[in-house]
Design an enzyme around this catalytic site. Structure first.
Site, short mmCIF file in Angstrom:
data_model
loop_
_atom_site.label_atom_id
_atom_site.label_comp_id
_atom_site.label_asym_id
_atom_site.label_seq_id
_atom_site.Cartn_x
_atom_site.Cartn_y
_atom_site.Cartn_z
N LYS A 153 0.87 -1.17 0.00
CA LYS A 153 0.00 0.00 0.00
C LYS A 153 0.90 1.22 0.00
O LYS A 153 1.17 1.82 1.04
CB LYS A 153 -0.91 -0.05 1.23
CG LYS A 153 -2.14 0.82 1.13
CD LYS A 153 -3.12 0.48 2.24
CE LYS A 153 -4.19 1.52 2.37
NZ LYS A 153 -5.07 1.67 1.21
N1 PPE Z 1 -7.89 -1.79 -2.60
C1 PPE Z 1 -7.28 -0.60 -2.59
C2 PPE Z 1 -6.55 -0.16 -3.80
C3 PPE Z 1 -7.37 0.20 -1.45
O1 PPE Z 1 -6.77 1.38 -1.45
C4 PPE Z 1 -8.09 -0.24 -0.32
C5 PPE Z 1 -8.22 0.62 0.88
C6 PPE Z 1 -8.71 -1.51 -0.39
C7 PPE Z 1 -8.57 -2.26 -1.54
C8 PPE Z 1 -9.44 -2.08 0.77
O2 PPE Z 1 -8.54 -2.46 1.79
P1 PPE Z 1 -8.96 -2.44 3.33
O3 PPE Z 1 -9.07 -1.02 3.73
O4 PPE Z 1 -7.87 -3.16 4.01
O5 PPE Z 1 -10.26 -3.15 3.44
N2 PPE Z 1 -8.20 2.01 0.61
C9 PPE Z 1 -7.88 2.97 1.65
C10 PPE Z 1 -7.66 4.37 1.10
C11 PPE Z 1 -8.84 5.06 0.56
C12 PPE Z 1 -8.59 6.53 0.30
O6 PPE Z 1 -9.35 7.11 -0.50
O7 PPE Z 1 -7.67 7.11 0.88
C13 PPE Z 1 -8.94 2.95 2.74
O8 PPE Z 1 -10.05 2.50 2.52
O9 PPE Z 1 -8.61 3.39 3.84
#
Ligand code: PPE
Length: 306
Positions: A157
């Site tokens: 990330k």
């Molecule tokens: N894919 C991506 C690309 C992603 O950024 C997130 C979280 C997820 C899947 C879901 O992962 P999880 O949060 O572990 O369930 N995205 C983060 C950033 C969003 C933003 O706009 O900033 C978040 O949801 O915190």
């Protein structure tokens, strides 16, 4: 964004407005940073951080992928987060920890720069709108593909990844949709710009495997666990764009997005055009779990005072 009183930086709380950085900070130029998005929810026992250990372990993994030395351990990050929420007197919040290469030297080798750590926490409501959580959102398959691990590591990330996400998101918004879905370089479904995606067909639930370019979402893992506990079969499998069109239900998961139903994709109505019944059950159980209303999932919560 609603400012909170403090931001945690390199071991101490500093006033929100003083948490500034030099313009030659390495990460500002090259995206050389890794981060997390975490939420804390209000529970009967006070604020609780959702799956704190899993999020910070993913931060450690992101740093490892990028050969970035780990400035703090998982337990130290959790303690700092609890301290920050307490001092900011937040009941529920979004938490943004960031490890970034700071100010020192320019050029593409980040390694000679210091690694700075910040944790911010602020009140952040529903990501795709309150109405979206209830009624579902409209999405568009993006003309932008998600990179794969030949290009950038999708499991990390990292801040740099989010230029790809921002292109997809802004395109979807400019076309009048709420959110995007990205294909991978093989042309199958990967994920949203900040969300994992789930497909429901004939009572079974599917989601693309991480090898199709999705981040290992912690909300996705939680939703899958909840769905299985509710008696549904959940399978990771490669999904094509047309499979989305004929799904009975679709939903996104993410820390920011929580569990958001999708009611329309590329102008095709999904199911009955509103939140589907299985999505609703999973969503309800999820919100009960994060708000400390379901003892079965208590191990997912880190309370501020324990
Ligand atoms: N894919 C991506 C690309 C992603 O950024 C997130 C979280 C997820 C899947 C879901 O992962 P999880 O949060 O572990 O369930 N995205 C983060 C950033 C969003 C933003 O706009 O900033 C978040 O949801 O915190």
């Amino acid at each position: 964004m609603k400012p909170s009183p403090y931001i945690w930086k390199n071991g101490a709380l500093i006033p929100w407005e003083q948490a500034t950085t030099h313009v030659l900070t390495h990460a500002l130029h090259y995206g050389t940073a890794v981060f997390e998005g975490i939420r804390a929810y209000e529970t009967p026992k006070g604020p609780a951080i959702f799956r704190a250990k899993d999020h910070y372990q993913r931060l450690v993994d992101s740093a490892k992928i990028y050969l970035m030395a780990q400035p703090y351990g998982v337990d130290e990050m959790i303690e700092a987060t609890r301290h920050l929420i307490r001092e900011n007197q937040l009941k529920s919040c979004y938490i943004r920890p960031l490890w970034y290469y700071g100010y020192g030297a320019m050029g593409l080798n980040p390694g000679t720069n210091p690694i700075d750590t910040i944790i911010a926490a602020w009140e952040w409501g529903s990501y795709l709108g309150e109405e979206g959580l209830e009624k579902g959102i409209r999405v568009k398959v993006s003309s932008w593909c998600r990179f794969d691990s030949r290009v950038m590591p999708p499991l990390a990330k990292s801040s740099a990844n989010y230029l790809n996400s921002a292109l997809a998101k802004t395109e979807a918004l400019s076309c009048g949709y709420d959110e995007a879905i990205m294909l991978n370089l093989n042309g199958t479904i990967s994920e949203g710009p900040g969300e994992n995606i789930f497909v429901i067909k004939n009572g079974e639930i599917f989601t693309p495997p991480t090898s199709d370019g999705a981040l290992m979402g912690i909300t996705a893992q939680s939703a899958a666990q909840i769905a299985q506990d509710l008696g549904y079969k959940v399978t990771a499998k490669t999904i094509t764009r047309d499979e989305l069109f004929i799904a009975d239900e679709l939903f996104f998961t993410g820390t920011a997005a929580e569990i958001t139903p999708i009611r329309e994709i590329d102008n095709r109505i999904i199911g009955s055009g509103k939140r589907g019944p299985i999505t609703e059950k999973i969503q309800k159980t999820f919100f009960d779990a994060v708000k400390g209303q379901n003892a079965k999932y208590d191990s997912w919560l880190t309370y501020l005072c324990e």
